[in-house]
Design a protein around this motif. Structure first.
Motif, PDB file in Angstrom:
ATOM      1  N   THR A 167      -7.721  -0.971   3.831  1.00  0.00           N
ATOM      2  CA  THR A 167      -6.808   0.130   4.152  1.00  0.00           C
ATOM      3  C   THR A 167      -5.986  -0.181   5.404  1.00  0.00           C
ATOM      4  O   THR A 167      -4.960   0.447   5.640  1.00  0.00           O
ATOM      5  CB  THR A 167      -7.581   1.453   4.356  1.00  0.00           C
ATOM      6  OG1 THR A 167      -8.428   1.341   5.499  1.00  0.00           O
ATOM      7  CG2 THR A 167      -8.416   1.790   3.124  1.00  0.00           C
ATOM      8  N   GLY A 189      -3.969   0.906  -3.046  1.00  0.00           N
ATOM      9  CA  GLY A 189      -3.919  -0.478  -2.600  1.00  0.00           C
ATOM     10  C   GLY A 189      -2.935  -1.310  -3.401  1.00  0.00           C
ATOM     11  O   GLY A 189      -2.288  -0.825  -4.335  1.00  0.00           O
ATOM     12  N   ARG A 209       0.850  -1.187   0.000  1.00  0.00           N
ATOM     13  CA  ARG A 209       0.000   0.000   0.000  1.00  0.00           C
ATOM     14  C   ARG A 209       0.883   1.234   0.000  1.00  0.00           C
ATOM     15  O   ARG A 209       1.972   1.215   0.555  1.00  0.00           O
ATOM     16  CB  ARG A 209      -0.916   0.007   1.227  1.00  0.00           C
ATOM     17  CG  ARG A 209      -2.048  -1.016   1.169  1.00  0.00           C
ATOM     18  CD  ARG A 209      -2.746  -1.137   2.508  1.00  0.00           C
ATOM     19  NE  ARG A 209      -1.867  -1.748   3.510  1.00  0.00           N
ATOM     20  CZ  ARG A 209      -2.043  -1.653   4.824  1.00  0.00           C
ATOM     21  NH1 ARG A 209      -3.061  -0.941   5.297  1.00  0.00           N
ATOM     22  NH2 ARG A 209      -1.216  -2.237   5.652  1.00  0.00           N
TER      23      ARG A 209
END
Length: 353
Positions: free
Chosen positions: A272, A159, A145
């Motif tokens: 996330t 991502g 990420r």
């Protein structure tokens, strides 16, 4: 000639550098120096631009010995020695043959520069135009990420195995996404922020949202706050469905949009934080996420398995453990070879839909 101190960087060219460039482009450098200079030039795109341009000008006629006024060219450079952003060639003794050749090489390069534009502003404009006209690409690898802050202050969490393309300066609020990203947009009513993903465009109306684009699984948009408008990617100013906070949209490969109102939860943003949460997820979506996070392609040996859905949660487990959980949950077995995992029907079992 070189850039001002405030513009110094890897592309900065100093006095000694100009002299070695001069010897290099005019063929006056010995073999060892020529090779060293070539590697130095190859190490920076700006140096390469400078050298190629000088070579083209010299080849077009500026290197004709009969046409070069050595003293005039050197005098023209010397008269600019004290001007802002102009750097003089270093003084050299002129008693030996190599020094005379070096001075002559410098004069030919100086003449070429004067022919081109007459000063250092050419190089500054060249660098500026390269920066402004070229797009910038941010990319991530498998399981990676990356946090990106765009020029307008918009924050993007990119991502795994994803790519974000930001075009030239005049279009920096229209970006292209291939993969998954969370956008926290700085709103500007006069200049809307737009994301192109697959066959659709998502236009900010003051918001934070997630976009996930995959060739096999389509495109998913989940709004965290504010609202966005979804339209066709080739119709930037035509608004389609409007999604508000906690709304989600799924766009299939044919561009058909399905909107789910008030359906977004923490699970939509779990990635996330490095977590994968599947709630009745189709196997094609599961396969897309496995490749994104682990680099493993999921295949089915029996077409009856393709329509299965998975409910499971993963938080950084090894890929073999993840595959075992998937197989157990679906009433199947898995065989893995390198980066390909194949699901088979378990003998005597009926896969759970």
């Amino acid at each position: 000639m070189n850039m001002s101190n405030s513009d110094r960087g890897s592309g900065d060219i100093g006095p000694d550098d100009w002299e070695r460039i001069a010897r290099y482009v005019t063929g006056e450098a010995v073999a060892s120096e020529a090779e060293t200079t070539r590697r130095w030039i190859d190490a920076d795109p700006h140096r390469g631009d400078v050298v190629r341009l000088l070579e083209s000008v010299l080849a077009s006629g500026a290197d004709d010995n009969s046409d070069v006024d050595v003293e005039g060219a050197l005098s023209a450079v010397k008269t600019r020695m004290h001007e802002p952003k102009v750097l003089p060639f270093a003084a050299r003794p002129v008693g030996d043959a190599r020094s005379r050749r070096t001075i002559y090489a410098l004069a030919r390069v100086a003449a070429a520069v004067l022919i081109i534009v007459g000063g250092v502003t050419f190089w500054e404009n060249l660098r500026r135009s390269r920066l402004e006209s070229s797009e910038h690409t941010y990319a991530t690898g498998i399981g990676e990420r990356r946090q990106v802050v765009l020029q307008d202050g918009t924050k993007v969490l990119l991502g795994p195995t994803s790519r974000l393309v930001v075009p030239a300066s005049e279009d920096r609020r229209l970006v292209t996404l291939d993969g998954i990203a969370y956008f926290s947009v700085v709103h500007d009513r006069a200049h809307p922020f737009t994301v192109r993903a697959g066959s659709i465009s998502i236009q900010d109306i003051g918001t934070a949202f997630t976009v996930e684009n995959d060739d096999s699984a389509g495109t998913r948009v989940a709004v965290d706050s504010g609202s966005v408008a979804i339209g066709a990617a080739d119709q930037n100013h035509v608004r389609g469905a409007v999604l508000n906070a906690r709304d989600r949209a799924i766009v299939d490969g044919a561009g058909v949009v399905s909107v789910e109102r008030s359906a977004v939860s923490e699970e939509d943003r779990a990635w996330t934080q490095g977590r994968l949460i599947f709630r009745d997820a189709p196997l094609v979506l599961v396969g897309a996420e496995l490749y994104r996070w682990y680099g493993v392609r999921l295949r089915v040996a029996d077409s009856t398995l393709a329509n299965l859905h998975l409910t499971a949660t993963f938080s950084g487990e090894p890929i073999d453990r993840v595959l075992d959980v998937i197989a157990l949950s679906l009433g199947s077995r898995v065989e893995r070879q390198a980066n390909v995992a194949v699901l088979h029907r378990s003998t005597g079992s009926v896969p759970r839909p």
